[in-house]
Write a protein that holds these residues in place. Structure first.
Motif, PDB file in Angstrom:
ATOM      1  N   LYS A 193       0.867  -1.175   0.000  1.00  9.76           N
ATOM      2  CA  LYS A 193       0.000   0.000   0.000  1.00  9.76           C
ATOM      3  C   LYS A 193       0.903   1.224   0.000  1.00  9.76           C
ATOM      4  CE  LYS A 193      -3.967   0.133   2.129  1.00  9.76           C
ATOM      5  NZ  LYS A 193      -5.041   0.184   3.174  1.00  9.76           N
ATOM      6  N   PHE A 194       0.522   2.242  -0.776  1.00  9.81           N
ATOM      7  CA  PHE A 194       1.366   3.433  -0.876  1.00  9.81           C
ATOM      8  C   PHE A 194       0.508   4.651  -1.169  1.00  9.81           C
ATOM      9  CE2 PHE A 194       1.194   0.992  -4.789  1.00  9.81           C
ATOM     10  CZ  PHE A 194       0.864   1.915  -5.766  1.00  9.81           C
ATOM     11  N   THR A 195       1.105   5.811  -0.977  1.00 12.85           N
ATOM     12  CA  THR A 195       0.429   7.079  -1.240  1.00 12.85           C
ATOM     13  C   THR A 195       0.857   7.616  -2.595  1.00 12.85           C
ATOM     14  OG1 THR A 195       0.264   7.658   1.107  1.00 12.85           O
ATOM     15  CG2 THR A 195       0.157   9.467  -0.467  1.00 12.85           C
ATOM     16  N   ILE A 196      -0.116   8.085  -3.358  1.00  6.51           N
ATOM     17  CA  ILE A 196       0.150   8.793  -4.611  1.00  6.51           C
ATOM     18  C   ILE A 196      -0.213  10.253  -4.343  1.00  6.51           C
ATOM     19  CG2 ILE A 196      -0.381   8.973  -7.068  1.00  6.51           C
ATOM     20  CD1 ILE A 196      -1.442   6.033  -6.823  1.00  6.51           C
ATOM     21  N   ASN A 197       0.786  11.129  -4.312  1.00  3.03           N
ATOM     22  CA  ASN A 197       0.508  12.519  -3.952  1.00  3.03           C
ATOM     23  C   ASN A 197      -0.093  13.287  -5.134  1.00  3.03           C
ATOM     24  OD1 ASN A 197       2.584  13.392  -5.660  1.00  3.03           O
ATOM     25  ND2 ASN A 197       4.042  13.730  -4.006  1.00  3.03           N
ATOM     26  N   PRO A 198      -0.542  14.526  -4.936  1.00  6.47           N
ATOM     27  CA  PRO A 198      -1.195  15.271  -6.022  1.00  6.47           C
ATOM     28  C   PRO A 198      -0.331  15.471  -7.264  1.00  6.47           C
ATOM     29  CG  PRO A 198      -1.672  16.304  -3.924  1.00  6.47           C
ATOM     30  CD  PRO A 198      -0.622  15.258  -3.655  1.00  6.47           C
ATOM     31  N   GLU A 199       1.000  15.318  -7.137  1.00  8.32           N
ATOM     32  CA  GLU A 199       1.886  15.446  -8.299  1.00  8.32           C
ATOM     33  C   GLU A 199       2.124  14.097  -8.973  1.00  8.32           C
ATOM     34  OE1 GLU A 199       2.740  16.934  -5.210  1.00  8.32           O
ATOM     35  OE2 GLU A 199       1.633  18.652  -6.036  1.00  8.32           O
ATOM     36  N   GLY A 200       1.627  13.013  -8.399  1.00  5.07           N
ATOM     37  CA  GLY A 200       1.786  11.690  -8.992  1.00  5.07           C
ATOM     38  C   GLY A 200       2.967  10.892  -8.458  1.00  5.07           C
ATOM     39  N   ASP A 201       3.699  11.441  -7.484  1.00  8.23           N
ATOM     40  CA  ASP A 201       4.835  10.721  -6.899  1.00  8.23           C
ATOM     41  C   ASP A 201       4.357   9.693  -5.878  1.00  8.23           C
ATOM     42  OD1 ASP A 201       6.938  12.208  -8.241  1.00  8.23           O
ATOM     43  OD2 ASP A 201       6.342  13.901  -6.971  1.00  8.23           O
ATOM     44  N   TYR A 215      11.688 -11.117  -1.488  1.00  8.41           N
ATOM     45  CA  TYR A 215      10.517 -10.700  -2.274  1.00  8.41           C
ATOM     46  C   TYR A 215      10.009  -9.328  -1.817  1.00  8.41           C
ATOM     47  CZ  TYR A 215      10.418 -15.585  -3.795  1.00  8.41           C
ATOM     48  OH  TYR A 215      10.748 -16.821  -4.326  1.00  8.41           O
ATOM     49  N   ASN A 216       9.966  -9.117  -0.512  1.00 11.66           N
ATOM     50  CA  ASN A 216       9.520  -7.821   0.002  1.00 11.66           C
ATOM     51  C   ASN A 216      10.421  -6.694  -0.487  1.00 11.66           C
ATOM     52  OD1 ASN A 216       7.550  -9.177   1.435  1.00 11.66           O
ATOM     53  ND2 ASN A 216       8.684  -9.178   3.363  1.00 11.66           N
ATOM     54  N   ALA A 217      11.729  -6.909  -0.381  1.00 14.75           N
ATOM     55  CA  ALA A 217      12.695  -5.881  -0.784  1.00 14.75           C
ATOM     56  C   ALA A 217      12.588  -5.584  -2.281  1.00 14.75           C
ATOM     57  CB  ALA A 217      14.112  -6.340  -0.434  1.00 14.75           C
ATOM     58  N   GLU A 218      12.425  -6.619  -3.078  1.00 21.32           N
ATOM     59  CA  GLU A 218      12.324  -6.421  -4.529  1.00 21.32           C
ATOM     60  C   GLU A 218      11.038  -5.680  -4.886  1.00 21.32           C
ATOM     61  OE1 GLU A 218      13.227  -6.501  -8.599  1.00 21.32           O
ATOM     62  OE2 GLU A 218      14.417  -6.599  -6.748  1.00 21.32           O
ATOM     63  N   SER A 219       9.941  -5.977  -4.204  1.00 18.06           N
ATOM     64  CA  SER A 219       8.670  -5.305  -4.464  1.00 18.06           C
ATOM     65  C   SER A 219       8.770  -3.819  -4.159  1.00 18.06           C
ATOM     66  CB  SER A 219       7.552  -5.934  -3.629  1.00 18.06           C
ATOM     67  OG  SER A 219       7.381  -7.293  -3.952  1.00 18.06           O
ATOM     68  N   VAL A 220       9.379  -3.488  -3.019  1.00 17.35           N
ATOM     69  CA  VAL A 220       9.544  -2.084  -2.641  1.00 17.35           C
ATOM     70  C   VAL A 220      10.463  -1.369  -3.621  1.00 17.35           C
ATOM     71  CG1 VAL A 220      10.462  -0.532  -0.871  1.00 17.35           C
ATOM     72  CG2 VAL A 220       9.063  -2.495  -0.202  1.00 17.35           C
ATOM     73  N   ARG A 221      11.533  -2.046  -4.043  1.00 19.77           N
ATOM     74  CA  ARG A 221      12.467  -1.439  -4.996  1.00 19.77           C
ATOM     75  C   ARG A 221      11.773  -1.088  -6.298  1.00 19.77           C
ATOM     76  NH1 ARG A 221      15.090  -2.238  -9.443  1.00 19.77           N
ATOM     77  NH2 ARG A 221      14.083  -4.266  -9.773  1.00 19.77           N
ATOM     78  N   VAL A 222      10.961  -1.999  -6.809  1.00 22.88           N
ATOM     79  CA  VAL A 222      10.271  -1.763  -8.080  1.00 22.88           C
ATOM     80  C   VAL A 222       9.314  -0.582  -7.964  1.00 22.88           C
ATOM     81  CG1 VAL A 222       8.589  -2.717  -9.705  1.00 22.88           C
ATOM     82  CG2 VAL A 222      10.500  -4.120  -8.914  1.00 22.88           C
ATOM     83  N   LEU A 223       8.560  -0.516  -6.861  1.00 19.86           N
ATOM     84  CA  LEU A 223       7.637   0.601  -6.680  1.00 19.86           C
ATOM     85  C   LEU A 223       8.383   1.920  -6.582  1.00 19.86           C
ATOM     86  CD1 LEU A 223       5.292  -1.407  -6.307  1.00 19.86           C
ATOM     87  CD2 LEU A 223       4.524   0.018  -4.409  1.00 19.86           C
ATOM     88  N   ALA A 224       9.513   1.918  -5.873  1.00 20.73           N
ATOM     89  CA  ALA A 224      10.279   3.148  -5.691  1.00 20.73           C
ATOM     90  C   ALA A 224      10.846   3.673  -7.006  1.00 20.73           C
ATOM     91  CB  ALA A 224      11.408   2.911  -4.700  1.00 20.73           C
ATOM     92  N   ASN A 225      10.950   2.798  -8.012  1.00 20.94           N
ATOM     93  CA  ASN A 225      11.514   3.199  -9.306  1.00 20.94           C
ATOM     94  C   ASN A 225      10.457   3.377 -10.392  1.00 20.94           C
ATOM     95  OD1 ASN A 225      14.684   3.117  -9.217  1.00 20.94           O
ATOM     96  ND2 ASN A 225      13.994   1.384  -7.980  1.00 20.94           N
ATOM     97  N   MET A 226       9.199   3.384  -9.992  1.00 15.60           N
ATOM     98  CA  MET A 226       8.133   3.598 -10.971  1.00 15.60           C
ATOM     99  C   MET A 226       8.104   5.047 -11.442  1.00 15.60           C
ATOM    100  SD  MET A 226       4.736   1.527  -9.757  1.00 15.60           S
ATOM    101  CE  MET A 226       4.593  -0.247 -10.064  1.00 15.60           C
ATOM    102  N   PRO A 227       7.596   5.267 -12.658  1.00 18.80           N
ATOM    103  CA  PRO A 227       7.386   6.652 -13.099  1.00 18.80           C
ATOM    104  C   PRO A 227       6.218   7.264 -12.337  1.00 18.80           C
ATOM    105  CG  PRO A 227       6.433   5.111 -14.678  1.00 18.80           C
ATOM    106  CD  PRO A 227       7.192   4.275 -13.680  1.00 18.80           C
ATOM    107  N   LYS A 228       6.025   8.553 -12.491  1.00 20.59           N
ATOM    108  CA  LYS A 228       4.899   9.222 -11.843  1.00 20.59           C
ATOM    109  C   LYS A 228       3.575   8.632 -12.335  1.00 20.59           C
ATOM    110  CE  LYS A 228       6.798  13.775 -10.752  1.00 20.59           C
ATOM    111  NZ  LYS A 228       6.517  15.216 -10.766  1.00 20.59           N
TER     112      LYS A 228
END
Length: 251
Positions: A193-201, A215-228
């Motif tokens: 679960k994560f927050t998408i702020n008004p700018e899309g970050d 698996y947890n670490a890889e999932s977080v890494r992928v989300l952290a590198n997503m585009p806006k």
């Protein structure tokens, strides 16, 4: 310790029972839950933007959730039933501006929008009027602050990955590094679960349903590198929202 005497009448006992029941319900209703700007619950009052009080036995439902600004001004009233630990919205929900003026009201029936959504500008001018039947929009109109009718747009547009779900799945497939130790034919799931702020970050990434650390670490890494992302839009304004996403490791 307080004890009732056997000589006291049944009627008196009944009144005392009512008094103690009332005290019990009142105490429950006064439990205060503090929340941050994204309505995430906090352990303390520090950094809180809002607080809510949940009252049992609302008029139209099992519970009434009343949200307030920190100065005590009412922000929202939302009634709901609990079915298998899931909230099912019922009755007329109301939301207010910080000035105390009514922002909008929307009726629910069995968890679905059902009836007339009426929204107002802070000066009292009608902002929009939508008609729903079992969550389906039937008709709607939108006005600006001067009362001029505008081209219609939905009151709520959920946040989305650029290009939609297909592009999201393609991004995950291309960017996830499959742990080498995973056996062929197995499936591992991590829900975040994560927050998408008004700018899309994306921020405030949390693991809701975890797996082994790799698996947890890889999932977080992928989300952290997503585009806006395309942020959520409510009443024509970009707003922050919480979003849940399952990451599937399939080999």
């Amino acid at each position: 310790m307080f004890k009732l005497k056997l000589s006291e009448s049944p009627m008196k006992n009944f009144y005392l029972s009512l008094i103690f029941s009332g005290i019990s319900i009142s105490a429950f209703a006064q439990d205060t839950i503090y929340m941050d700007k994204d309505y995430q619950e906090l352990d303390t009052k520090e950094n809180a933007e809002f607080f809510k009080i949940i009252t049992p036995n609302a008029e139209d439902a099992d519970f009434l959730n009343t949200t307030y600004f920190m100065d005590g001004t009412k922000k929202a009233e939302q009634s709901y039933d609990l079915k298998e630990e899931k909230k099912v919205y019922q009755g007329l929900h109301k939301h207010y501006y910080e000035s105390g003026e009514l922002f909008y009201q929307l009726p629910f029936k069995n968890g679905k929008k059902h009836g007339h959504l009426l929204a107002y500008w802070e000066n009292g001018t009608k902002r929009r009027h939508d008609v729903f039947k079992k969550d389906e929009l039937k008709e709607g109109k939108v006005w600006n602050e001067e009362g001029e009718e505008l081209d219609y747009f939905a009151y709520h547009i959920p946040a989305s990955f650029p290009g939609g779900q297909e592009k999201l799945q393609a991004f995950l497939k291309e960017n996830i590094n499959m742990p080498q130790e995973q056996e062929r034919g197995t499936v591992v799931k991590v829900i975040l679960k994560f927050t998408i702020n008004p700018e899309g970050d994306l921020s405030e990434i949390q693991i809701v349903e975890g797996a082994p650390h790799r698996y947890n670490a890889e999932s977080v890494r992928v989300l952290a590198n997503m585009p806006k992302w395309n942020p959520s839009i409510r009443f024509g304004e970009q707003v922050a929202t919480r979003y849940s996403l399952p990451i599937i490791f399939r080999k």
